[in-house]
Design a protein around this motif. Structure first.
Motif, mmCIF file in Angstrom:
data_model
loop_
_atom_site.group_PDB
_atom_site.id
_atom_site.type_symbol
_atom_site.label_atom_id
_atom_site.label_comp_id
_atom_site.label_asym_id
_atom_site.label_seq_id
_atom_site.Cartn_x
_atom_site.Cartn_y
_atom_site.Cartn_z
ATOM 1 N N ARG A 601 41.478 16.153 13.151
ATOM 2 C CA ARG A 601 41.957 16.417 14.501
ATOM 3 C C ARG A 601 43.130 17.380 14.501
ATOM 4 N NH1 ARG A 601 45.629 11.254 16.217
ATOM 5 N NH2 ARG A 601 46.504 12.658 17.753
ATOM 6 N N GLU A 604 42.298 20.834 15.463
ATOM 7 C CA GLU A 604 41.941 21.094 16.864
ATOM 8 C C GLU A 604 43.228 21.315 17.653
ATOM 9 O OE1 GLU A 604 38.472 20.817 18.335
ATOM 10 O OE2 GLU A 604 38.294 21.403 16.248
ATOM 11 N N THR A 605 43.754 22.532 17.603
ATOM 12 C CA THR A 605 45.038 22.771 18.250
ATOM 13 C C THR A 605 44.893 23.117 19.708
ATOM 14 O OG1 THR A 605 44.853 25.040 17.571
ATOM 15 C CG2 THR A 605 46.136 23.589 16.148
ATOM 16 N N GLY A 606 43.692 23.494 20.112
ATOM 17 C CA GLY A 606 43.506 23.930 21.486
ATOM 18 C C GLY A 606 43.890 25.396 21.675
ATOM 19 N N ARG A 607 44.289 26.077 20.606
ATOM 20 C CA ARG A 607 44.703 27.483 20.724
ATOM 21 C C ARG A 607 43.554 28.376 20.290
ATOM 22 N NH1 ARG A 607 51.035 27.604 19.729
ATOM 23 N NH2 ARG A 607 51.420 25.612 20.705
ATOM 24 N N VAL A 608 43.105 29.200 21.222
ATOM 25 C CA VAL A 608 41.905 29.998 20.994
ATOM 26 C C VAL A 608 42.092 30.942 19.818
ATOM 27 C CG1 VAL A 608 40.318 31.607 22.078
ATOM 28 C CG2 VAL A 608 41.472 29.891 23.442
ATOM 29 N N ARG A 609 43.316 31.454 19.671
ATOM 30 C CA ARG A 609 43.516 32.463 18.630
ATOM 31 C C ARG A 609 43.427 31.849 17.245
ATOM 32 N NH1 ARG A 609 48.609 35.070 19.232
ATOM 33 N NH2 ARG A 609 49.311 33.020 19.833
ATOM 34 N N ALA A 612 39.851 31.679 16.453
ATOM 35 C CA ALA A 612 39.327 32.990 16.070
ATOM 36 C C ALA A 612 39.720 33.307 14.632
ATOM 37 C CB ALA A 612 39.863 34.055 17.019
ATOM 38 N N ALA A 613 40.993 32.958 14.294
ATOM 39 C CA ALA A 613 41.442 33.195 12.923
ATOM 40 C C ALA A 613 40.621 32.361 11.952
ATOM 41 C CB ALA A 613 42.919 32.844 12.814
ATOM 42 N N LEU A 616 37.393 33.916 11.315
ATOM 43 C CA LEU A 616 37.552 35.086 10.439
ATOM 44 C C LEU A 616 37.633 34.648 8.994
ATOM 45 C CD1 LEU A 616 38.155 38.140 10.073
ATOM 46 C CD2 LEU A 616 40.579 37.548 10.218
ATOM 47 N N LEU B 9 42.883 40.744 18.890
ATOM 48 C CA LEU B 9 42.476 39.382 19.278
ATOM 49 C C LEU B 9 43.455 38.340 18.756
ATOM 50 C CD1 LEU B 9 39.936 37.712 20.438
ATOM 51 C CD2 LEU B 9 39.378 37.414 18.031
ATOM 52 N N LEU B 10 43.897 38.552 17.489
ATOM 53 C CA LEU B 10 44.728 37.533 16.850
ATOM 54 C C LEU B 10 46.172 37.586 17.325
ATOM 55 C CD1 LEU B 10 43.383 37.549 13.192
ATOM 56 C CD2 LEU B 10 42.947 35.901 15.003
ATOM 57 N N ALA B 79 47.081 32.619 26.560
ATOM 58 C CA ALA B 79 45.995 31.808 25.983
ATOM 59 C C ALA B 79 46.543 30.498 25.415
ATOM 60 C CB ALA B 79 45.280 32.590 24.888
ATOM 61 N N ASP B 80 47.779 30.540 24.865
ATOM 62 C CA ASP B 80 48.311 29.318 24.242
ATOM 63 C C ASP B 80 48.776 28.294 25.265
ATOM 64 O OD1 ASP B 80 47.718 30.454 21.952
ATOM 65 O OD2 ASP B 80 49.774 30.901 21.306
ATOM 66 N N ALA B 82 46.912 27.237 27.536
ATOM 67 C CA ALA B 82 45.732 26.402 27.819
ATOM 68 C C ALA B 82 45.354 25.561 26.604
ATOM 69 C CB ALA B 82 44.571 27.299 28.249
ATOM 70 N N ASP B 83 46.343 24.971 25.928
ATOM 71 C CA ASP B 83 46.006 24.183 24.721
ATOM 72 C C ASP B 83 45.941 22.685 25.028
ATOM 73 O OD1 ASP B 83 48.611 23.662 25.179
ATOM 74 O OD2 ASP B 83 49.288 24.016 23.124
ATOM 75 N N MET B 85 43.449 20.842 25.292
ATOM 76 C CA MET B 85 42.337 20.154 24.616
ATOM 77 C C MET B 85 42.623 19.905 23.139
ATOM 78 S SD MET B 85 39.391 19.691 26.377
ATOM 79 C CE MET B 85 37.933 20.307 25.583
ATOM 80 N N ARG B 86 43.909 20.012 22.764
ATOM 81 C CA ARG B 86 44.208 19.805 21.336
ATOM 82 C C ARG B 86 43.943 18.343 20.960
ATOM 83 N NH1 ARG B 86 48.974 20.634 23.813
ATOM 84 N NH2 ARG B 86 50.320 18.796 24.052
ATOM 85 N N GLY B 87 43.557 18.164 19.712
ATOM 86 C CA GLY B 87 43.152 16.808 19.287
ATOM 87 C C GLY B 87 44.344 15.933 19.023
#
Lengths: 629, 87
Positions: A601, A604-609, A612-613, A616, B9-10, B79-80, B82-83, B85-87
């Motif tokens: 868990r 699962e940070t909730g951070r999209v980037r 993406a990393a 990669l 992107l990153l 973007a950060d 909207a986090d 949903m983090r576990g």
């Protein structure tokens, strides 16, 4: 005429179905008409069939009505089929006839009860199951009826379900009989596995052909079926449920726990008599069980103070006589005793119902007394039923049937003087406890004024059963009275005759000595419980007397023993295993999964980037692995 | 050019720039297909580019719709932010 046979169980079943579906919305009058009417018509059909059976016996002495095949699995084809021969005819007649009168009695007895239609629904279902039991052509169909009556017994013992005590009694009856039923089911498996059929008549023929005398299979099958019979008929060591079963309404006790259901074991053994004839061990076991039960229950009945419990122990004891008769090979005598017992025991229970009603549901006999003048009908019913139970010579039905069993115990090659003497001692006990009950309840000083008077609907069945308890024995007048053993000859078509051995003395002498034992019992009861009551109280207050009284009162400590031996260890195990040892495996799997979840868990940070990393890095690693390979 | 898009992107936190970076990466892939098709004289590369074009158009439509919803929800294009949903 015989093709109407299916109606005999079908009508009570239909009555039960109607009462279960529409009973709650029905007023009392139609419910009573359906409840009694279905049994009445079914009794009338039984009488018609019996009349035809006597006038024009069917070919081979039996009639089979095949309705349809129940199931057909790899050569196993039990049918829904009824088999009528002399034995099942007698059973069917007695069951429908006695049931009808008890239903009639219940209309008034249960008149004010909330569960009026429910009561009749259960009673009808019981009669239907009982008839299936006695008419079933194969052992599986018989087993269906066997379990059906067990279910109805459970439902009716716990009929007044608001009192938890009644519920417990019902559960006890159900669980204890289940022990026997398991043995019986194993017996059926054994018979089918060894002989390949379960239809009773071919099965008996196959047993006779394939098994030699004393064959271990016959012994095992006989003992397993005996186990089932012991459970259902409340014989040693499974008798403990019957006294508690008296928690049900009194008509239930009369019908199910005295006249019919509890004698199902006797019927089962008589029906499969070939197995017992093949196996002397199993038959001896039947004798021992019967004899031990009749004595144990006789002593227990001596000490009880609840009017219905006395009758319950006396039922156990009388069924002990029937088993005793089966065991010594007096098959017909046992069935004869079943018939007379159904009459006089139903009578005694119905009369005790009258007493209990008028005493405001007081069941302790020591709080009654002197009821002779207040309740003349109940008194005379008790006198007649009690005399028949004890076997007062010449005028009562019980005398002829019990005398025949004891004569069988003496005269058959399987009997002996010792067995006979113990049986006669049982007669003494029977007379003692029966007249103790009558003297304490109906004679002596009056403690309570009874209030309610009972009406005709309760009176008529009692009077009819009184008459039957007196004349029921005349169908088989013994030869020494210049009579004709008509009943025994009639049953001779279905059951083997009692073998003749070398008795030490004649039938007349045997009957005389039995009557002497009865007279001693009667006089002793009169002396100890009426004339000099303080003497019996003194006897019970001495050290040994108190010990014996406590021991017998608690049914020889059987309940105590079973409680220690089975109930408590099981309860302890259940408590110890509350967490359920088997569950540890599944709990372990769950714990491992949870650990994995905790580790993963964090990603699962909730951070999209970050995702993406991750993609990669994953791709790079994957490509590197591909490149390296 | 793909690497340029990837880095965009990153490092960018603005969702609009992230979407643009994805566009850049898709175009890079398309360019690679066209170039490879020209190099080996095959039409497949151009067919593939047309596919990518269609996919990119759909992606932009969905992506912009999501972006609008996110802006409504969080009052920001970070973007950060909207986090949740983090576990």
């Amino acid at each position: 005429m015989f093709h109407l046979l299916w109606l005999v169980p079908a009508l009570p079943f239909a009555g039960a179905a109607i009462l279960m579906l529409f009973g709650p919305r029905m007023s009392r009058r139609p419910a009573a008409w359906i409840g009694c009417g279905s049994i009445g018509v079914s009794a009338a059909i039984s009488i018609l069939i019996a009349w035809r059976f006597l006038a024009q016996p069917p070919a081979g002495g039996s009639y089979t009505q095949q309705l349809w095949t129940w199931m057909s699995v790899a050569g196993f084809q039990p049918g829904i089929a009824f088999y009528l021969d002399a034995l099942s005819l007698v059973m069917m007649l007695v069951v429908t006839f006695v049931s009808f009168f008890i239903h009639l009695y219940s209309v008034e007895y249960m008149g004010d009860d909330e569960g009026f239609s429910r009561f009749f629904a259960y009673m009808n279902l019981f009669v239907a199951s009982m008839i299936v039991l006695v008419l079933g052509d194969n052992l599986l169909f018989l087993y269906l009826g066997w379990e059906g009556v067990g279910l109805c017994s459970y439902l009716l013992i716990g009929f007044w379900y608001t009192d938890p005590k009644n519920g417990l009694a019902a559960q006890k009856a159900f669980i204890v009989t289940r022990v026997g039923d398991t043995a019986m089911a194993l017996g059926l498996f054994l018979l089918f596995h060894q002989l390949g059929t379960i239809t009773i008549q071919p099965l008996m023929q196959a047993a006779q052909q394939h098994w030699a005398g004393g064959s271990p299979y016959a012994t095992a099958a006989g003992l397993l079926l005996l186990g089932g019979a012991c459970g259902k008929s409340a014989q040693l060591p499974l008798q403990t449920w019957l006294p508690d079963a008296m928690a049900g309404p009194t008509p239930t006790s009369a019908l199910i726990h005295a006249a019919t259901m509890v004698t199902a074991g006797v019927y089962l053994i008589a029906r499969t008599h070939v197995l017992y004839s093949l196996s002397p061990v199993a038959q001896t076991a039947v004798t021992v069980v019967g004899l031990a039960t009749l004595l144990v229950a006789g002593f227990a009945a001596l000490t009880q103070d609840d009017i219905k419990r006395i009758l319950a122990y006396s039922t156990i004891s009388q069924i002990g006589y029937m088993f005793f008769g089966l065991g010594v090979g007096a098959w017909t005598a046992a069935i004869f005793h079943f018939m007379t017992h159904a009459f006089f025991k139903a009578l005694l229970f119905l009369a005790s119902g009258m007493v209990i009603t008028s005493m405001h549901h007081e069941q302790n006999i020591f709080k009654m007394g002197g009821l002779r003048k207040e309740l003349p009908l109940a008194y005379w019913a008790f006198v007649i039923g009690g005399c028949s139970l004890a076997g007062v010579p010449l005028v009562t039905a019980g005398f002829y049937s019990k005398g025949l069993i004891l004569w069988g115990a003496l005269s058959s090659p399987r009997g002996s003087e010792t067995l006979w003497a113990l049986g006669v001692f049982g007669v003494f006990l029977t007379a003692l406890y029966t007249f103790r009950l009558i003297f304490i309840v109906f004679h002596g000083p009056c403690h309570h004024k009874p209030s309610q008077k009972t009406g005709m609907t309760m009176g008529v069945p009692v009077i009819v059963l009184c008459v039957l308890s007196l004349v029921g024995g005349f169908v088989n007048l013994p030869a020494w009275l210049g009579g004709h053993p008509w009943f025994v000859n009639f049953l001779g078509a279905a059951l083997p005759a009692t073998a003749e051995g070398h008795p030490a003395f004649g039938e007349l002498a045997s009957e005389g000595l039995v009557s002497l034992a009865l007279a001693i019992g009667l006089v002793a009861a009169w002396y100890f419980f009426l004339k000099r009551r303080e003497l019996s109280e003194w006897l019970a207050s001495t050290g040994l007397g108190r010990l014996l009284h406590r021991w017998w009162y608690n049914d020889w400590g059987m309940d105590w023993l079973y409680d220690r031996l089975f109930v408590r260890p099981v309860g302890w195990f259940a408590r110890a295993n509350k967490g359920d040892a088997v569950d540890l495996v599944y709990d372990g799997a769950a714990a491992v999964t949870r650990l994995g979840w905790r580790a993963l868990r964090t990603t699962e940070t909730g951070r999209v980037r970050w995702y993406a990393a991750g993609l990669l890095v994953g791709t790079v690693i994957f490509v590197m692995i591909l490149a390296l390979l | 050019m793909f690497a340029l898009g990837l880095i965009g992107l990153l490092v960018r936190r603005n969702l609009l720039f992230i979407l643009m970076s994805i566009e850049v990466m898709l175009n890079a892939a398309g360019l690679a297909f066209v170039a490879a098709g020209a190099r080996w004289g095959q039409a497949d590369g151009q067919v593939m580019f047309l596919f990518i074009l269609a996919v990119a158009a759909a992606e932009v439509a969905v992506g912009l719709a999501l972006l609008l919803r996110l802006y409504h929800r969080f009052q920001s294009l970070d973007a950060d932010a909207a986090d949740e949903m983090r576990g």
